[in-house]
Design a protein around this motif. Structure first.
Motif, PDB file in Angstrom:
ATOM      1  N   LEU A  60       0.831  -1.207   0.000  1.00 12.66           N
ATOM      2  CA  LEU A  60       0.000   0.000   0.000  1.00 12.66           C
ATOM      3  C   LEU A  60       0.867   1.259   0.000  1.00 12.66           C
ATOM      4  CD1 LEU A  60      -2.830   1.310   0.268  1.00 12.66           C
ATOM      5  CD2 LEU A  60      -2.552   1.104   2.747  1.00 12.66           C
ATOM      6  N   ARG A  61       1.873   1.285   0.853  1.00 16.42           N
ATOM      7  CA  ARG A  61       2.762   2.453   0.924  1.00 16.42           C
ATOM      8  C   ARG A  61       3.526   2.642  -0.385  1.00 16.42           C
ATOM      9  NH1 ARG A  61       5.321   2.838   6.967  1.00 16.42           N
ATOM     10  NH2 ARG A  61       3.377   2.525   8.105  1.00 16.42           N
ATOM     11  N   LYS A  62       3.958   1.547  -0.978  1.00 20.11           N
ATOM     12  CA  LYS A  62       4.665   1.630  -2.259  1.00 20.11           C
ATOM     13  C   LYS A  62       3.754   2.212  -3.327  1.00 20.11           C
ATOM     14  CE  LYS A  62       6.948  -1.194  -5.758  1.00 20.11           C
ATOM     15  NZ  LYS A  62       7.256  -2.572  -6.179  1.00 20.11           N
ATOM     16  N   GLN A  63       2.511   1.741  -3.363  1.00 25.20           N
ATOM     17  CA  GLN A  63       1.562   2.230  -4.358  1.00 25.20           C
ATOM     18  C   GLN A  63       1.282   3.722  -4.155  1.00 25.20           C
ATOM     19  OE1 GLN A  63       0.731   0.185  -6.895  1.00 25.20           O
ATOM     20  NE2 GLN A  63       0.048   2.093  -7.789  1.00 25.20           N
ATOM     21  N   ARG A  64       1.126   4.133  -2.897  1.00 25.84           N
ATOM     22  CA  ARG A  64       0.916   5.560  -2.614  1.00 25.84           C
ATOM     23  C   ARG A  64       2.115   6.382  -3.076  1.00 25.84           C
ATOM     24  NH1 ARG A  64      -1.448   4.996   3.470  1.00 25.84           N
ATOM     25  NH2 ARG A  64      -3.580   4.461   2.885  1.00 25.84           N
ATOM     26  N   ALA A  80       3.862  12.437   0.913  1.00 25.89           N
ATOM     27  CA  ALA A  80       5.018  13.325   0.902  1.00 25.89           C
ATOM     28  C   ALA A  80       6.291  12.500   0.987  1.00 25.89           C
ATOM     29  CB  ALA A  80       4.946  14.281   2.082  1.00 25.89           C
ATOM     30  N   SER A  81       7.297  12.938   0.288  1.00 22.43           N
ATOM     31  CA  SER A  81       8.616  12.328   0.420  1.00 22.43           C
ATOM     32  C   SER A  81       9.629  13.451   0.542  1.00 22.43           C
ATOM     33  CB  SER A  81       8.942  11.421  -0.769  1.00 22.43           C
ATOM     34  OG  SER A  81       8.931  12.154  -1.961  1.00 22.43           O
ATOM     35  N   SER A 141      13.914  14.646   0.802  1.00 24.58           N
ATOM     36  CA  SER A 141      15.326  14.331   0.590  1.00 24.58           C
ATOM     37  C   SER A 141      15.998  14.238   1.961  1.00 24.58           C
ATOM     38  CB  SER A 141      16.000  15.432  -0.236  1.00 24.58           C
ATOM     39  OG  SER A 141      16.097  16.621   0.534  1.00 24.58           O
ATOM     40  N   TRP A 142      17.195  13.672   1.977  1.00 29.63           N
ATOM     41  CA  TRP A 142      17.930  13.583   3.239  1.00 29.63           C
ATOM     42  C   TRP A 142      18.189  14.971   3.810  1.00 29.63           C
ATOM     43  CZ3 TRP A 142      18.713  11.319   7.426  1.00 29.63           C
ATOM     44  CH2 TRP A 142      19.796  11.622   8.238  1.00 29.63           C
ATOM     45  N   ASP A 143      18.517  15.940   2.968  1.00 30.59           N
ATOM     46  CA  ASP A 143      18.776  17.299   3.449  1.00 30.59           C
ATOM     47  C   ASP A 143      17.534  17.897   4.102  1.00 30.59           C
ATOM     48  OD1 ASP A 143      21.437  17.283   2.672  1.00 30.59           O
ATOM     49  OD2 ASP A 143      20.980  18.071   0.670  1.00 30.59           O
ATOM     50  N   GLU A 144      16.349  17.642   3.530  1.00 28.46           N
ATOM     51  CA  GLU A 144      15.103  18.148   4.122  1.00 28.46           C
ATOM     52  C   GLU A 144      14.827  17.494   5.475  1.00 28.46           C
ATOM     53  OE1 GLU A 144      12.295  19.191   0.313  1.00 28.46           O
ATOM     54  OE2 GLU A 144      12.736  17.064   0.690  1.00 28.46           O
ATOM     55  N   VAL A 145      15.051  16.205   5.572  1.00 30.75           N
ATOM     56  CA  VAL A 145      14.834  15.489   6.834  1.00 30.75           C
ATOM     57  C   VAL A 145      15.787  16.008   7.899  1.00 30.75           C
ATOM     58  CG1 VAL A 145      15.028  13.228   7.969  1.00 30.75           C
ATOM     59  CG2 VAL A 145      13.955  13.408   5.709  1.00 30.75           C
ATOM     60  N   LYS A 146      17.048  16.173   7.516  1.00 31.15           N
ATOM     61  CA  LYS A 146      18.060  16.667   8.462  1.00 31.15           C
ATOM     62  C   LYS A 146      17.700  18.067   8.943  1.00 31.15           C
ATOM     63  CE  LYS A 146      22.346  17.390   7.045  1.00 31.15           C
ATOM     64  NZ  LYS A 146      23.719  17.140   6.564  1.00 31.15           N
TER      65      LYS A 146
END
Length: 75
Positions: free
Chosen positions: A48-52, A59-60, A62-67
């Motif tokens: 389900l998560r993969k399909q979403r 929302a996804s 980048s590593w810089d955004e998460v940091k």
């Protein structure tokens, strides 16, 4: 290094080692690997998560955004 070279190097090191502790650790890794299994519920959730994700419904970041979010949340 390609996968075949890595395998050959590991096989050679296994043949040459005299460390029972190292061999037991390697054996444990292989045992754990085949004992691992996801439940059907977990598999469905991942699907389900993969399909979403593929449908761009979530929302996804980048590593810089998460940091940056993590650093800002500490303030």
């Amino acid at each position: 290094m390609d996968i075949k070279s890595v395998k050959l190097e590991l096989m050679e090191r296994l043949l040459l080692t005299e460390s029972e502790e190292l061999l037991e650790k390697i054996q444990s890794i292989f045992s754990d690997e085949k004992d691992f299994a996801l439940s059907d519920v977990a598999k469905r959730e991942l699907d389900l998560r993969k399909q979403r994700y593929l449908n761009k419904e979530g929302a996804s970041y980048s590593w810089d955004e998460v940091k940056a979010k993590a650093q800002n949340s500490k303030k």
